[in-house]
Design an enzyme around this catalytic site. Structure first.
Site: not given
Ligand code: GLC
Length: 362
Positions: A42, A57, A95
């Site tokens: 995620s 990042r 996710d």
């Molecule tokens: C952060 C991450 C993203 C993820 C979100 C929820 O924003 O960068 O990729 O989907 O968290 O977990």
């Protein structure tokens, strides 16, 4: 969260190995068949195929510098080898994409997925032709999913307070994930702490002395804020005990506690209304913010602890969405909680990219 890339992936593999060791007999694999894994990751990734992608990042307080630019799946695969765990990563899935896939599997009206948890993000189904970035062959369905990484949205029309600015500057990723810092679980409690500290410093809100614990960053977690916000007791007992347990502030007056609840309300309301505005933006982009002629419904699959556990936040988000859509259109838009949708979706995507099943044309 702040070690080396090897530390992180070794840790994940260790947990995977424990999981496999504890699996029931009926899930055991024949020796000649490799286990296949759907990997929910995620964080922002430059995805180059269903099971390759490099980390762009870190977000949400992670800071593992040597992993940036590396292929997540290659790193995990190396760690699997290091630890002697036999497994193939069949799908790398954000996710939001997992939640979208998991939701869509059981309900074809699911077209958007939103995560409101530690961080926030959304994914939706787009017409492939409307994606200027895509230069490859168009998929047969004519559709593609987009991971928006909306947590990184910022804009001059999005007003930021001094608390937002100082939180951002002191964070591990200054200038990034501004929308996430206004709306998601990792930050709401921290915004509240900053407001309380200023009240203590400039208005002696907790008496003559500024309680030292109020100065500790990230000490007030959003679940504690949510518990204070939900306190229905006449003397706001929960607020009193949280102030004592977290900040060592004893004997807070009822008047003080009421102000704390009001601040929780202001901060959660701003976050929830912004999240609802984000959802409306996606629906607008999809042309689903008005009543559909064919009567088609749009379901938004929603996951994440903030949405699940922070009742006031959830209710405010839902009522704001209805307010923005108008009564009639709101009837065709449904928000559905998808419990661990992202894990299930990743497993389904891994199954659909399973080399075992493909070899046997199953
Ligand atoms: C952060 C991450 C993203 C993820 C979100 C929820 O924003 O960068 O990729 O989907 O968290 O977990």
């Amino acid at each position: 969260m702040s070690g080396s890339s090897d530390d992180l992936f070794d840790y994940i593999v260790e947990k995977l190995a424990n999981f496999v060791a504890e699996e029931e007999q009926r899930f055991h694999h024949p020796a000649d068949r490799q286990r296949e894994l759907g990997f929910t990751f995620s964080f922002p990734v430059m995805q180059t195929s269903i099971n390759t992608g490099t980390i762009i990042r870190w977000t949400k307080g992670f800071s593992i510098d040597d992993a940036v630019g590396q292929d997540v799946v290659a790193e995990l695969t190396k760690a699997l080898k290091r630890k002697g765990v036999e497994m193939r990563v069949a799908a790398l899935v954000n996710d939001t994409i997992g939640t979208l896939a998991g939701g869509r599997y059981t309900n074809k009206d699911v077209a958007v997925a939103v995560i409101l948890g530690t961080g926030t993000n959304a994914a939706y189904v787009e017409r492939a032709q409307a994606i200027p970035k895509w230069h490859g062959p168009l998929p047969q369905s004519g559709e593609m999913v987009i991971n928006m990484e909306w947590g990184n949205f910022r804009c001059s029309h999005l007003p930021l307070t001094e608390y937002d600015h100082s939180l951002d500057i002191e964070s591990l990723n200054p200038g990034e994930q501004i929308f996430e810092k206004l709306t998601s679980g990792m930050y709401l409690g921290e915004i509240l702490r900053r407001v309380l500290l200023r009240l203590a410093e400039e208005a002696s809100f907790f008496g003559d002395e500024v309680p030292p614990k109020l100065k500790s960053p990230m000490i007030l977690r959003t679940p504690d804020m949510s518990a204070m916000h939900q306190d229905a007791s006449s003397d706001l007992r929960v607020v009193g005990s949280k102030l004592k347990d977290i900040f060592e502030i004893s004997n807070s007056s009822l008047k003080t506690r009421r102000v704390v609840v009001e601040l929780c309300n202001i901060i959660a309301t701003r976050g929830a209304r912004l999240a609802a505005a984000g959802i409306l933006g996606v629906l607008k982009k999809m042309g689903r913010d008005t009543l559909q002629e064919d009567g088609e419904k749009t379901v938004i699959a929603m996951d994440g602890g903030l949405y699940e556990h922070y009742t006031e936040y959830r209710e405010c988000l839902e009522s704001t969405l209805n307010e923005l859509l108008g009564e009639e259109t709101a009837k065709s838009i449904q928000v559905e909680h998808s419990n661990d949708g992202s894990g299930i979706g990743a497993a389904l995507l891994a199954a659909s990219n399973s080399s075992f099943l493909r070899e046997r044309s199953l």
